[in-house]
Write an enzyme that holds these catalytic residues in place. Structure first.
Site, mmCIF file in Angstrom:
data_model
loop_
_atom_site.group_PDB
_atom_site.id
_atom_site.type_symbol
_atom_site.label_atom_id
_atom_site.label_comp_id
_atom_site.label_asym_id
_atom_site.label_seq_id
_atom_site.Cartn_x
_atom_site.Cartn_y
_atom_site.Cartn_z
ATOM 1 N N GLU A 244 35.804 50.430 49.515
ATOM 2 C CA GLU A 244 34.727 49.994 49.073
ATOM 3 C C GLU A 244 34.312 51.656 48.622
ATOM 4 O O GLU A 244 33.427 51.770 49.588
ATOM 5 C CB GLU A 244 33.951 48.722 49.197
ATOM 6 C CG GLU A 244 32.856 48.533 48.238
ATOM 7 C CD GLU A 244 32.192 46.690 48.465
ATOM 8 O OE1 GLU A 244 32.326 47.240 49.774
ATOM 9 O OE2 GLU A 244 32.002 46.338 47.925
ATOM 10 N N LYS B 140 34.495 43.464 41.004
ATOM 11 C CA LYS B 140 34.071 42.625 42.643
ATOM 12 C C LYS B 140 33.763 41.449 41.174
ATOM 13 O O LYS B 140 32.864 41.325 40.933
ATOM 14 C CB LYS B 140 33.270 43.416 43.154
ATOM 15 C CG LYS B 140 32.711 42.839 44.081
ATOM 16 C CD LYS B 140 32.362 43.246 45.321
ATOM 17 C CE LYS B 140 31.694 43.009 46.201
ATOM 18 N NZ LYS B 140 30.335 43.626 46.863
ATOM 19 N N CYS C 281 35.567 43.570 48.839
ATOM 20 C CA CYS C 281 35.076 43.196 50.291
ATOM 21 C C CYS C 281 34.284 41.943 50.697
ATOM 22 O O CYS C 281 35.524 41.156 50.434
ATOM 23 C CB CYS C 281 33.474 44.259 50.069
ATOM 24 S SG CYS C 281 32.957 44.222 51.348
#
Ligand SMILES: O=C(O)CNC(=O)[C@H](CS)NC(=O)CCC(=O)C(=O)O
Length: 270
Positions: free
Chosen positions: A41, A115, A157
């Site tokens: 990321e 995301k 993440c």
């Protein structure tokens, strides 16, 4: 020969230096046999404040970071999962998506995942405060794509903490799961390995989880411990601290045998 790589970085606030560092690691991974390479990321930029990344945000489909990714995939003839980079939305808001783009080995972009879960928390013990939604637009759509190594589900993440997303991806046929991350040192120590291995075990999938690992321009520290885990939950390779590569052989034929002997995915009741 390992065919997959997770790249660990300690990205700073100089985009071009980060791209050069990423380029070198992609070449090393390809030279060692990787056909699928996953960046962490925010690989291209980690600034002082969360909102600094808006300065290097790009329109969808073009810009120095996306051009770099397309060129690197084509030059090394690898499938490349481009960690995340900020991609502007269509509205005039001062937020961007945290986008994970995927490039095929000819440099063509074949997928884009944004995301979904945003890190709006204050970390226990350290007092670090995060409000990712202040600068980031949440994605809404899970993404699964076919790659030469197997069917790949994309996540980023903090998404790692939401098992229902991974269940959705494995139900959609995912055999590999990518988790580019920049986990905090404190939460990483407590949870990273357990969560990565749990997602592998419960979905009988390979998990390729490249993390940021070191101290950044913000003064904050990320956890590192990038890893590739097999569908039985074994850590096949990992990177301790600093830049580096975790590499392993992703073997979907073996995965299918494991799933046949151990058919938990077919025993779901809910
Ligand atoms: O810290 C930075 O500067 C960069 N970090 C990131 O870009 C993102 C959003 S703030 N970090 C996470 O999602 C951490 C999740 C996490 O650590 C957990 O779920 O425990």
């Amino acid at each position: 020969m390992p065919n997959a790589a997770a790249i660990q970085m300690v990205s700073g606030a100089d985009r071009d230096r980060n791209l050069a560092a990423a380029g070198e690691l992609i070449r090393r991974a390809a030279d060692a046999g990787a056909r699928l390479v996953v960046l962490p990321e925010n690989f291209a930029f980690m600034g002082k404040r969360e909102s600094d990344k808006l300065r290097i945000a790009e329109p969808d489909g073009s810009g120095p970071i996306q051009d770099f990714l397309a060129d690197a995939a084509a030059a090394s003839k690898v499938w490349l999962v481009g960690g995340t980079l900020p991609i502007r939305g269509n509205d005039r808001s001062d937020r961007a998506f945290a986008t994970c783009p995927v490039y095929a080995e000819d440099g063509a972009r074949v997928a884009r995942f944004d995301k979904i879960h945003l890190f709006d928390v204050s970390v226990p013990d350290t007092g670090e405060q995060y409000k990712e939604s202040g600068s980031t637009i949440p994605g809404t759509e899970p993404v699964v794509i076919d790659t030469p190594l197997g069917r790949l589900g994309l996540t980023v993440c903090y998404d790692l903490r939401f098992p229902e997303l991974y269940r959705h991806l494995s139900a959609a046929g995912a055999e590999l799961l990518a988790v580019p991350a920049a986990f905090t040192a404190a939460t990483g120590r407590a949870h990273w390995e357990v969560l990565v291995r749990a997602r592998a075990i419960e979905n009988l999938c390979y998990v390729i989880a490249p993390d940021q690992g070191g101290r950044h321009a913000s003064g904050r520290e990320t956890h590192g411990d990038s890893m590739i885990v097999d569908p039985w939950g074994r850590v096949l390779d990992r990177v301790a601290a600093g830049p580096g590569l975790a590499m392993a052989d992703v073997d979907v034929a073996g995965l299918l045998r494991t799933r046949e002997r151990f058919p938990a995915l077919t025993h779901r009741r809910l």
